[in-house]
Design a protein around this motif. Structure first.
Motif, PDB file in Angstrom:
ATOM      1  N   GLY A 515       5.079  16.898  73.189  1.00 55.53           N
ATOM      2  CA  GLY A 515       4.712  15.493  73.296  1.00 55.53           C
ATOM      3  C   GLY A 515       3.221  15.265  73.499  1.00 55.53           C
ATOM      4  N   ARG A 606       1.798  15.481  66.392  1.00 51.40           N
ATOM      5  CA  ARG A 606       2.800  15.498  67.464  1.00 51.40           C
ATOM      6  C   ARG A 606       3.579  14.186  67.525  1.00 51.40           C
ATOM      7  NH1 ARG A 606       1.974  19.051  72.683  1.00 51.40           N
ATOM      8  NH2 ARG A 606       0.950  20.879  71.803  1.00 51.40           N
ATOM      9  N   ALA A 610       7.598  13.718  67.140  1.00 53.25           N
ATOM     10  CA  ALA A 610       8.392  13.093  68.201  1.00 53.25           C
ATOM     11  C   ALA A 610       9.311  12.012  67.648  1.00 53.25           C
ATOM     12  CB  ALA A 610       7.464  12.498  69.257  1.00 53.25           C
TER      13      ALA A 610
END
Length: 700
Positions: A515, A606, A610
């Motif tokens: 994350g 990222r 996610a």
């Protein structure tokens, strides 16, 4: 300084890491010159620096260096070493190595060839000691058993059972099998691991003892017929058959059983004319502590020997050297006294991850020791291979060090070991120190109610510390402190300068689960916190969309003190720099965390990943969680696979990890057998099977 009565002028240590450093320490005390050997991966290692001289023996792969008999014999010749101490692992129990040294006129600090031959083969050893009245575990143990013969005999042994390789040790190739359905695949894996690790894929089966405790006895024997034992060690806290925490003496045994098991160990050693230091391992059921069964004999120094040294006062390495030099043992059985209690914890470079099956598992980790602080003090001993700046690779076993604590009783030893681990800081590579402290705090461990399955039962329920807002703020401010932030640095940084108050800064950090967190910083110093900033200065900080908080940071060397809304937090810290950017490392009480500082492209990558996770999509990409070597490929390109089906096995640091499909579909392989892979490298992709179109409705 004490000298050997038949002096070795120079001893070559045919090993690496913490055990090589530990042996060199005793050689130095005895006034004997030491020679370190090293592979290309270990040129800057601690054991190389601590030895009197060193010599290269080959490239990184162990088969071409530390397992290369010819190279080590030649190293002895070229350095003038007249003896070799093999440590443990590698060639320490290799009959051919001992024979090659003998033919070259070089002393082997270990037992004779006959003892190595008998005890190095677990099948032969089990059958041999049974003939001398030593009790053994029920099972089937004959040379040359095929998979079909083992499967046919398994029902007679009874489930659950244990597959064991006849050669080698350290738990490699051992597998617990609960039913007949699991046995064929487990045999294939066990043979492959045994062949790779020991050059011998011979297997046998043993009945799995209920509530088993692993208790081993340290023996010493000279060349003049004297054999004694130094008491026992409790080694029941294991994971994947690898010991994690060991202690001496065992909290299970009474004096009468201690004497009987010690006598059985000496009988086993005498049966093969054993000389030197060795360990006889027994299984003891927690339900019947007065019964014990011979498992095997390790014809070498054990990893856990320091706990025996701390309760007996005997330097076991010195005794090995004296016996190899022909001296009689200087102590008799009645001279051995156990004083107090000692406990050892093995420190590994490893990270806890969630596997494809949803279970937690430790996998080897790599990195650089950017900051190191090792404990010291009353009753504390550390055997370590670590150095600040040392690169930890994936070529060898992941054990980095051992922390050992002595106390007047078990309770004091436990408390001292926990305090030592709390003070043990390694930043830059992930270790198991936090896990060790959680394990020591377990009520059953505290009470001495141990067995070899305890760790596996507890792992899923342990509560590991997660980084909180304070750690994120500290990492963001430290990134500013070191001059790294998303908006750049230097006189021409694009920080939105304007008349009046400076614009806020933003530091984007990565988290361990893939994350992103954003730390927003604004305050009186447009350059952010730095070494020259007044300690009384404060900044306004916010994490993601959270509310603003008042923060100040004082940095002195590798210590950082954060005050966040009046609450103090103190960390050890370090920064690592690589091609991808920099990473901030924080440590506190044996716990540590890392925060990569992300640029815009990394942040976007990222965030997109996610989105897929939040939608609950299983990834079609199969990635290796660690750097290593592909040791098996279970499917063919284009084959249809099911979710959870094994695809590829990767081995690193002597551990094999199976990678499975996350979704059902058609597999495409990106690596082949023997390929070297990096951490997070895609090894396979599974194209999901198309969803069938709905049947047309026939309703009118």
């Amino acid at each position: 300084m004490a000298q050997l009565s038949i002096p070795f002028r120079k001893v070559l240590v045919a090993n690496r890491g913490e055990i090589a450093c530990r042996i060199i320490r005793t050689l130095r005390r005895l006034g004997v010159a030491s020679v370190a050997v090293y592979s290309d991966a270990d040129g800057g290692a601690r054991h190389v620096r601590e030895a009197d001289e060193s010599i290269r023996i080959g490239p990184a792969p162990a088969l071409e260096s530390y397992l290369n008999i010819a190279a080590i014999v030649e190293a002895c010749r070229s350095t003038g070493a007249d003896a070799v101490h093999p440590g443990y692992g590698f060639l320490s129990e290799n009959e051919a190595f001992a024979r090659a040294l003998g033919e070259a006129g070089i002393a082997f600090v270990g037992p004779g060839v006959e003892a190595l031959a008998v005890m190095g083969d677990k099948i032969r050893a089990k059958n041999h000691v049974a003939g001398f009245g030593v009790p053994t575990v029920p099972g089937i143990a004959r040379p040359g058993l095929t998979d079909a013969e083992l499967i046919a005999a398994a029902d007679g042994v009874g489930y659950p059972l244990l597959i064991k390789p006849s050669a080698g040790g350290g738990g490699k190739g051992m597998h617990v099998v609960a039913s007949v359905d699991e046995l064929p695949r487990a045999l294939v894996t066990a043979r492959r691991v045994a062949a790779a690790a020991f050059g011998d894929d011979t297997l046998f089966l043993e009945k799995l003892i209920s509530a088993p405790r692993h208790i081993e006895v340290q023996v010493l024997a000279d060349q003049h017929g004297t054999t004694i034992h130094l008491g026992e060690r409790e080694c029941s806290l294991q994971r994947r058959h690898q010991k994690v925490i060991e202690e001496a003496p065992s909290p299970l045994l009474d004096e009468e059983t201690r004497a009987r098991i010690g006598q059985a160990a000496c009988d086993a050693a005498r049966s093969v004319g054993y000389t030197g230091a060795g360990t006889v391992e027994f299984l003891v059921s927690d339900e019947a502590p007065d019964e014990f069964f011979f498992m095997e004999m390790n014809t070498r120094l054990q990893v856990e020997h320091p706990v025996t040294e701390m309760v007996t006062g005997v330097d076991i390495v010195e005794q090995q050297l004296r016996v190899a030099a022909g001296e009689p043992l200087a102590l008799a059985q009645e001279d051995v006294r156990l004083d107090g209690h000692a406990i050892e914890a093995r420190i590994y470079s490893e990270a806890l991850v969630e596997t494809g099956s949803g279970r937690r598992e430790f996998l080897p980790s790599t990195g650089t020791a950017e900051f190191l602080r090792e404990p010291a003090g009353s009753g504390i001993r550390v055997d370590s291979s670590l150095l600040e700046g040392l690169a930890i690779g994936a070529d060898y076993d992941p054990m980095l060090a051992k922390a050992i604590a002595w106390g007047r009783d078990r309770s004091e030893a436990l408390a001292r070991l926990d305090a030592a681990l709390a003070d043990y800081t390694v930043l830059g590579v992930t270790t198991n120190i936090e896990y060790l402290r959680l394990l020591l705090a377990d009520p059953d461990v505290q009470a001495g109610k141990l067995d070899t399955t305890l760790i596996e039962r507890r792992l899923e329920h342990l509560e590991f510390r997660a980084p909180g807002e304070a750690e994120m703020v500290a990492a963001g401010l430290l990134a500013e402190h070191t001059g790294e932030r998303e908006l750049g640095a230097g006189a021409w940084r694009r920080d939105g300068w304007r008349l009046g108050a400076p614009a806020g800064r933003r530091v984007t950090l990565g988290t361990s689960d893939g994350g992103v967190v954003t730390v927003r910083i604004s305050g009186p110093h447009d350059g952010g916190p730095h070494a020259g900033a007044p300690h009384g200065s404060s900044w306004s900080v916010a994490v993601d969309s959270g509310s603003a908080r008042k923060a100040s940071l004082a940095v002195v060397g590798h210590s950082a003190q954060l005050e966040l809304d009046g609450e103090l937090h103190t960390y050890s810290w370090a920064v690592g720099r690589a091609n991808e950017g920099q990473t901030i490392y924080l440590g506190d009480g044996g716990w540590s965390v890392s925060f990569p500082v992300l640029g815009r492209a990394q942040r976007l990558e990222r965030l997109l990943a996610a989105i897929h996770r939040n939608e609950g999509e299983a990834s079609p990409e199969v990635r290796s969680p660690m750097p290593g070597t592909v040791v098996s490929v279970a499917v063919a390109p284009g084959e249809s696979v099911e979710s959870g089906q094994p695809l590829v096995s990767v081995e690193a640091m002597k551990m094999e990890h199976q990678l499975v499909a996350g979704v059902a579909g058609t597999v495409q392989l990106h690596v082949g057998l023997g390929a070297l892979v990096k951490a997070d490298q895609i090894v396979a992709t599974v194209a999901p099977a198309p969803t069938p179109a709905p049947e047309p409705s026939t309703q009118a």
